[in-house]
Design a protein around this motif. Structure first.
Motif, PDB file in Angstrom:
ATOM      1  N   LEU A  25     -29.725 -23.805  -6.381  1.00 36.71           N
ATOM      2  CA  LEU A  25     -29.206 -22.460  -6.161  1.00 36.71           C
ATOM      3  C   LEU A  25     -29.520 -21.628  -7.396  1.00 36.71           C
ATOM      4  O   LEU A  25     -29.162 -22.009  -8.519  1.00 36.71           O
ATOM      5  CB  LEU A  25     -27.695 -22.494  -5.929  1.00 36.71           C
ATOM      6  N   VAL A  26     -30.177 -20.515  -7.210  1.00 29.44           N
ATOM      7  CA  VAL A  26     -30.545 -19.637  -8.331  1.00 29.44           C
ATOM      8  C   VAL A  26     -29.704 -18.368  -8.247  1.00 29.44           C
ATOM      9  O   VAL A  26     -29.814 -17.603  -7.281  1.00 29.44           O
ATOM     10  CB  VAL A  26     -32.052 -19.303  -8.314  1.00 29.44           C
ATOM     11  N   LEU A  27     -28.890 -18.156  -9.258  1.00 27.74           N
ATOM     12  CA  LEU A  27     -28.125 -16.918  -9.400  1.00 27.74           C
ATOM     13  C   LEU A  27     -28.907 -16.018 -10.355  1.00 27.74           C
ATOM     14  O   LEU A  27     -29.085 -16.346 -11.521  1.00 27.74           O
ATOM     15  CB  LEU A  27     -26.737 -17.207  -9.965  1.00 27.74           C
ATOM     16  N   GLY A  28     -29.378 -14.905  -9.850  1.00 26.29           N
ATOM     17  CA  GLY A  28     -30.239 -14.033 -10.648  1.00 26.29           C
ATOM     18  C   GLY A  28     -31.702 -14.235 -10.293  1.00 26.29           C
ATOM     19  O   GLY A  28     -32.583 -14.083 -11.133  1.00 26.29           O
ATOM     20  N   ALA A  29     -31.983 -14.558  -9.029  1.00 24.01           N
ATOM     21  CA  ALA A  29     -33.354 -14.875  -8.604  1.00 24.01           C
ATOM     22  C   ALA A  29     -34.281 -13.670  -8.647  1.00 24.01           C
ATOM     23  O   ALA A  29     -35.501 -13.834  -8.688  1.00 24.01           O
ATOM     24  CB  ALA A  29     -33.344 -15.461  -7.195  1.00 24.01           C
ATOM     25  N   THR A  30     -33.738 -12.458  -8.634  1.00 23.26           N
ATOM     26  CA  THR A  30     -34.596 -11.273  -8.669  1.00 23.26           C
ATOM     27  C   THR A  30     -34.721 -10.702 -10.072  1.00 23.26           C
ATOM     28  O   THR A  30     -35.288  -9.631 -10.259  1.00 23.26           O
ATOM     29  CB  THR A  30     -34.071 -10.187  -7.715  1.00 23.26           C
ATOM     30  N   GLY A  31     -34.193 -11.425 -11.065  1.00 24.30           N
ATOM     31  CA  GLY A  31     -34.302 -10.974 -12.442  1.00 24.30           C
ATOM     32  C   GLY A  31     -35.616 -11.401 -13.069  1.00 24.30           C
ATOM     33  O   GLY A  31     -36.471 -12.028 -12.428  1.00 24.30           O
ATOM     34  N   TYR A  32     -35.759 -11.088 -14.351  1.00 23.34           N
ATOM     35  CA  TYR A  32     -37.021 -11.359 -15.053  1.00 23.34           C
ATOM     36  C   TYR A  32     -37.345 -12.849 -15.057  1.00 23.34           C
ATOM     37  O   TYR A  32     -38.449 -13.255 -14.677  1.00 23.34           O
ATOM     38  CB  TYR A  32     -36.954 -10.830 -16.486  1.00 23.34           C
ATOM     39  N   VAL A  70     -29.467 -15.813   0.648  1.00 28.52           N
ATOM     40  CA  VAL A  70     -28.167 -15.538   1.266  1.00 28.52           C
ATOM     41  C   VAL A  70     -27.539 -14.337   0.562  1.00 28.52           C
ATOM     42  O   VAL A  70     -27.619 -14.206  -0.660  1.00 28.52           O
ATOM     43  CB  VAL A  70     -27.230 -16.767   1.183  1.00 28.52           C
ATOM     44  N   PRO A  71     -26.931 -13.436   1.334  1.00 30.49           N
ATOM     45  CA  PRO A  71     -26.309 -12.259   0.720  1.00 30.49           C
ATOM     46  C   PRO A  71     -24.995 -12.628   0.051  1.00 30.49           C
ATOM     47  O   PRO A  71     -24.262 -13.510   0.523  1.00 30.49           O
ATOM     48  CB  PRO A  71     -26.088 -11.324   1.914  1.00 30.49           C
ATOM     49  N   GLY A  72     -24.711 -11.960  -1.047  1.00 30.87           N
ATOM     50  CA  GLY A  72     -23.440 -12.210  -1.712  1.00 30.87           C
ATOM     51  C   GLY A  72     -23.499 -11.887  -3.185  1.00 30.87           C
ATOM     52  O   GLY A  72     -24.569 -11.756  -3.770  1.00 30.87           O
ATOM     53  N   ASP A  73     -22.320 -11.759  -3.771  1.00 29.55           N
ATOM     54  CA  ASP A  73     -22.181 -11.429  -5.185  1.00 29.55           C
ATOM     55  C   ASP A  73     -21.688 -12.664  -5.927  1.00 29.55           C
ATOM     56  O   ASP A  73     -20.816 -13.388  -5.435  1.00 29.55           O
ATOM     57  CB  ASP A  73     -21.172 -10.281  -5.339  1.00 29.55           C
ATOM     58  N   ALA A  74     -22.225 -12.890  -7.132  1.00 24.99           N
ATOM     59  CA  ALA A  74     -21.810 -14.059  -7.915  1.00 24.99           C
ATOM     60  C   ALA A  74     -20.351 -13.960  -8.352  1.00 24.99           C
ATOM     61  O   ALA A  74     -19.766 -14.971  -8.756  1.00 24.99           O
ATOM     62  CB  ALA A  74     -22.714 -14.207  -9.136  1.00 24.99           C
ATOM     63  N   ALA A  75     -19.750 -12.764  -8.272  1.00 31.28           N
ATOM     64  CA  ALA A  75     -18.336 -12.623  -8.607  1.00 31.28           C
ATOM     65  C   ALA A  75     -17.433 -12.872  -7.402  1.00 31.28           C
ATOM     66  O   ALA A  75     -16.203 -12.906  -7.541  1.00 31.28           O
ATOM     67  CB  ALA A  75     -18.074 -11.226  -9.159  1.00 31.28           C
ATOM     68  N   ASP A  76     -18.009 -13.067  -6.227  1.00 30.96           N
ATOM     69  CA  ASP A  76     -17.262 -13.274  -4.981  1.00 30.96           C
ATOM     70  C   ASP A  76     -17.089 -14.767  -4.751  1.00 30.96           C
ATOM     71  O   ASP A  76     -18.046 -15.482  -4.457  1.00 30.96           O
ATOM     72  CB  ASP A  76     -18.023 -12.634  -3.825  1.00 30.96           C
ATOM     73  N   CYS A  77     -15.862 -15.243  -4.889  1.00 32.70           N
ATOM     74  CA  CYS A  77     -15.595 -16.686  -4.779  1.00 32.70           C
ATOM     75  C   CYS A  77     -15.975 -17.227  -3.402  1.00 32.70           C
ATOM     76  O   CYS A  77     -16.511 -18.331  -3.296  1.00 32.70           O
ATOM     77  CB  CYS A  77     -14.118 -16.964  -5.045  1.00 32.70           C
ATOM     78  N   GLU A  78     -15.725 -16.457  -2.358  1.00 35.16           N
ATOM     79  CA  GLU A  78     -16.043 -16.914  -1.007  1.00 35.16           C
ATOM     80  C   GLU A  78     -17.556 -17.034  -0.820  1.00 35.16           C
ATOM     81  O   GLU A  78     -18.056 -18.014  -0.256  1.00 35.16           O
ATOM     82  CB  GLU A  78     -15.458 -15.947   0.021  1.00 35.16           C
ATOM     83  N   ALA A  79     -18.298 -16.037  -1.312  1.00 32.57           N
ATOM     84  CA  ALA A  79     -19.756 -16.080  -1.206  1.00 32.57           C
ATOM     85  C   ALA A  79     -20.316 -17.249  -2.009  1.00 32.57           C
ATOM     86  O   ALA A  79     -21.244 -17.940  -1.569  1.00 32.57           O
ATOM     87  CB  ALA A  79     -20.354 -14.768  -1.689  1.00 32.57           C
ATOM     88  N   ALA A  83     -22.570 -20.474  -0.769  1.00 34.83           N
ATOM     89  CA  ALA A  83     -23.905 -20.660  -1.338  1.00 34.83           C
ATOM     90  C   ALA A  83     -24.064 -22.019  -1.992  1.00 34.83           C
ATOM     91  O   ALA A  83     -25.185 -22.544  -2.080  1.00 34.83           O
ATOM     92  CB  ALA A  83     -24.186 -19.558  -2.353  1.00 34.83           C
ATOM     93  N   MET A  84     -22.958 -22.618  -2.461  1.00 30.95           N
ATOM     94  CA  MET A  84     -23.057 -23.881  -3.193  1.00 30.95           C
ATOM     95  C   MET A  84     -22.935 -25.120  -2.316  1.00 30.95           C
ATOM     96  O   MET A  84     -22.996 -26.238  -2.832  1.00 30.95           O
ATOM     97  CB  MET A  84     -22.000 -23.923  -4.309  1.00 30.95           C
ATOM     98  N   ARG A  85     -22.803 -24.942  -1.031  1.00 32.10           N
ATOM     99  CA  ARG A  85     -22.750 -26.113  -0.153  1.00 32.10           C
ATOM    100  C   ARG A  85     -24.085 -26.859  -0.202  1.00 32.10           C
ATOM    101  O   ARG A  85     -25.139 -26.261  -0.096  1.00 32.10           O
ATOM    102  CB  ARG A  85     -22.458 -25.698   1.293  1.00 32.10           C
ATOM    103  N   ASP A  86     -24.015 -28.150  -0.403  1.00 32.93           N
ATOM    104  CA  ASP A  86     -25.201 -29.004  -0.379  1.00 32.93           C
ATOM    105  C   ASP A  86     -26.177 -28.662  -1.504  1.00 32.93           C
ATOM    106  O   ASP A  86     -27.384 -28.788  -1.353  1.00 32.93           O
ATOM    107  CB  ASP A  86     -25.901 -28.897   0.982  1.00 32.93           C
ATOM    108  N   ALA A 117     -16.372 -22.853  -8.274  1.00 32.49           N
ATOM    109  CA  ALA A 117     -17.102 -23.144  -7.037  1.00 32.49           C
ATOM    110  C   ALA A 117     -17.993 -24.376  -7.198  1.00 32.49           C
ATOM    111  O   ALA A 117     -18.101 -25.201  -6.279  1.00 32.49           O
ATOM    112  CB  ALA A 117     -17.938 -21.930  -6.636  1.00 32.49           C
ATOM    113  N   ALA A 118     -18.622 -24.530  -8.346  1.00 32.35           N
ATOM    114  CA  ALA A 118     -19.497 -25.683  -8.576  1.00 32.35           C
ATOM    115  C   ALA A 118     -18.687 -26.972  -8.607  1.00 32.35           C
ATOM    116  O   ALA A 118     -19.111 -28.003  -8.063  1.00 32.35           O
ATOM    117  CB  ALA A 118     -20.267 -25.502  -9.882  1.00 32.35           C
ATOM    118  N   ARG A 119     -17.524 -26.932  -9.238  1.00 36.32           N
ATOM    119  CA  ARG A 119     -16.666 -28.109  -9.295  1.00 36.32           C
ATOM    120  C   ARG A 119     -16.188 -28.487  -7.896  1.00 36.32           C
ATOM    121  O   ARG A 119     -16.217 -29.660  -7.490  1.00 36.32           O
ATOM    122  CB  ARG A 119     -15.483 -27.834 -10.219  1.00 36.32           C
ATOM    123  N   ALA A 120     -15.777 -27.493  -7.116  1.00 36.52           N
ATOM    124  CA  ALA A 120     -15.277 -27.767  -5.770  1.00 36.52           C
ATOM    125  C   ALA A 120     -16.378 -28.287  -4.852  1.00 36.52           C
ATOM    126  O   ALA A 120     -16.115 -29.115  -3.959  1.00 36.52           O
ATOM    127  CB  ALA A 120     -14.659 -26.498  -5.179  1.00 36.52           C
TER     128      ALA A 120
END
Length: 523
Positions: A25-32, A70-79, A83-86, A117-120
């Motif tokens: 899972l890449v958070l910030g995939a559209t960054g530099y 997948v759409p979502g914000d890294a500050a959104d716990c539900e998103a 995103a972290m499943r599997d 989220a990563a721990r869960a």
């Protein structure tokens, strides 16, 4: 040297026990960095998922159809939970460097959400790219470096194996730190600078950052710590500027360290003389208040260096400038490059990234046939002139001869036909697509590189004549040269476009014309 595809031994993904590909899972995939990491993960055999607040932005990336977005914000716990499943490894590549005063609380909240989220989800590894900074209780870090240090601590306390990779100045075209070096060096032959130009810095090539990030996914789960990463060279900031000058073919810059330029004043100065926005320049300048060097090489015990060794600073600059043939095709204003090179421009790179390019573009609709329009274009130069005030072209030719250039007396080989390599006065034919495009490269003496392009284009059911002058300035002299000739361009290029269209509508090229349309003596 590591391959940009990630296929070297030790970087290939290890399949899961069931034979499926591990998921990243890449958070910030559209960054530099993220935009360059995703294709390397895919090439190494990972299934990649990208969490993005604006999924439509990924449509311009060549890897869009291979990755799961997948759409979502890294500050959104539900998103984040979805995103972290599997997921086996999470890359944390988001930060709020250009945000306002609340960036530290924003980054803290994101880090806490990601950790939980990563721990869960039972994620096997988090990889966080942080900033290189000095250690010690008495060191007062800049707000942005302090925030990055705090994010690293939050992730390390998550209970999930974490690698925090701390990098200093990243050298690659489009990197904000590199672009600041590029534009400061090119614009200023003499630079009054803050005292931090004397500080030591350990830059690292973006290709080596990607090597460490890719290899981090395969490290042993028992390793959970912070590691410094840096290139082989330790340099003062002033030395980095002059190293860039050498690779860019510019004279060495004189740099004077002044005690009066505070980080805030220096960021205004950087914002004034470079295209790097001040809100981004300020945290970069603040970070340079400290000597940022690698304190140890513990990373070598966890992640071996790339095959062939780390990239030196000067080599990294050559790569960023597109002057190493194995990484990118020779740069031109059509931005032709090999896919996958770490310094290649991506859709996520800011519009101020890359070398300075000045253009003068014209376009006119015409009722002429394509054949008639092309015959006028292909007949340009020599005795036919340049379809604009001849005196200005003559003066430019005389000026060129005075400074040792070829002048404008070479004429052309054929009155009506051009081929690649032909001389046309003080231009050289670089490309011919008959009936569509003529591109000329300037061979007169100019402080930079120049091209003139003319073409025929069908648009909305009508034929249009297109014309574009392109100039890559070299240093401050190149920029001043462009400003000086700009008023003349308004006359020359406007008249050129008008006359070419008028001649085409009158039936195309006839025996040689002077630049106001009267028949002149035959060749």
């Amino acid at each position: 040297m590591s391959s940009p595809t990630g296929r070297e031994p030790g970087l290939r993904a290890v399949p899961r026990p069931d034979g499926t590909a591990p998921r990243a899972l890449v958070l910030g995939a559209t960054g530099y960095v993220g935009g360059r990491l995703v294709p390397r993960l895919l090439s190494a055999g990972y299934a990649v998922r990208a969490l993005s607040r604006s999924p439509e932005r990924t449509g311009a990336f060549p890897w869009r159809d291979e990755a799961e977005v997948v759409p979502g914000d890294a500050a959104d716990c539900e998103a984040l939970a979805g995103a972290m499943r599997d997921v086996d490894v999470v890359y944390f590549l988001v930060h709020s460097m250009s945000a306002g005063r609340g960036f530290a609380s924003t980054d803290r909240a994101i880090a806490q959400s990601v950790a939980a989220a990563a721990r869960a989800a039972g994620v096997g590894r988090i990889v966080y790219l942080s900033g290189l900074a000095p250690e010690g209780d008495g060191v007062e870090l800049s707000p942005h470096l302090a925030s990055r240090r705090e994010v690293g601590r939050i992730l390390l306390d998550s209970g999930v194996p974490v690698l925090v990779l701390q990098a200093g100045v990243v050298i690659g075209s489009g990197s904000a730190s590199f672009e600041m070096i590029r534009h400061l060096t090119e614009v200023l032959p003499y630079m009054p600078a803050p005292r931090w130009v004397r500080n030591f810095i350990q830059p690292i090539a973006v290709r080596d950052v990607l090597h460490y990030l890719l290899a981090a996914a395969r490290t042993d789960p028992s390793v959970s710590r912070t590691l410094d990463i840096g290139g082989p060279d330790v340099l003062r900031y002033g030395q980095m500027m002059n190293g860039y000058a050498v690779e860019a073919g510019l004279p060495q810059r004189r740099i004077a360290a002044l005690p009066v330029l505070t980080p805030r004043l220096a960021s205004y100065w950087v914002g004034l003389v470079t295209p790097v926005p001040r809100r981004l320049a300020q945290p970069l300048v603040e970070s340079l208040q400290h000597e940022c060097v690698v304190k140890d090489r513990d990373v070598d015990d966890v992640i071996p260096p790339p095959e062939g060794g780390l990239t030196g600073y000067r080599q990294a600059v050559r790569l960023a400038l597109g002057r190493v043939e194995t990484d990118v095709i020779e740069t031109s204003w059509v931005d032709a490059s090999l896919p996958g090179a770490p310094s290649d421009p991506l859709p996520s790179d800011p519009d101020w990234a890359g070398r300075t390019v000045f253009t003068d573009a014209r376009s006119r609709a015409t009722t002429a046939s394509r054949d008639d329009l092309w015959s006028v274009i292909e007949s340009i130069g020599g005795a036919n002139g340049w379809y604009s005030p001849s005196l200005l072209w003559l003066v430019r030719g005389w000026m060129d001869r005075v400074v040792g250039g070829v002048g404008s007396n070479r004429g052309r080989r054929s009155r009506a036909r051009l081929a690649v390599g032909d001389a046309v006065d003080f231009w050289r034919v670089e490309a011919v697509e008959r009936g569509a495009l003529l591109r000329l490269r300037a061979e007169m003496k100019v402080p930079g590189s120049a091209w003139l392009e003319m073409g025929c284009v069908e648009a909305d059911g009508e034929l249009r004549y297109t014309q574009r002058a392109v100039f890559f300035p070299s240093g401050l002299g190149g920029r001043l040269y462009w400003l000086c000739v700009l008023p003349f361009h308004g006359v020359v290029f406007t008249d050129m476009a008008r006359r070419i269209v008028a001649l085409a509508e009158a039936g195309g090229a006839r025996p040689p014309y002077d630049t106001i349309g009267r028949e002149s003596r035959p060749l």
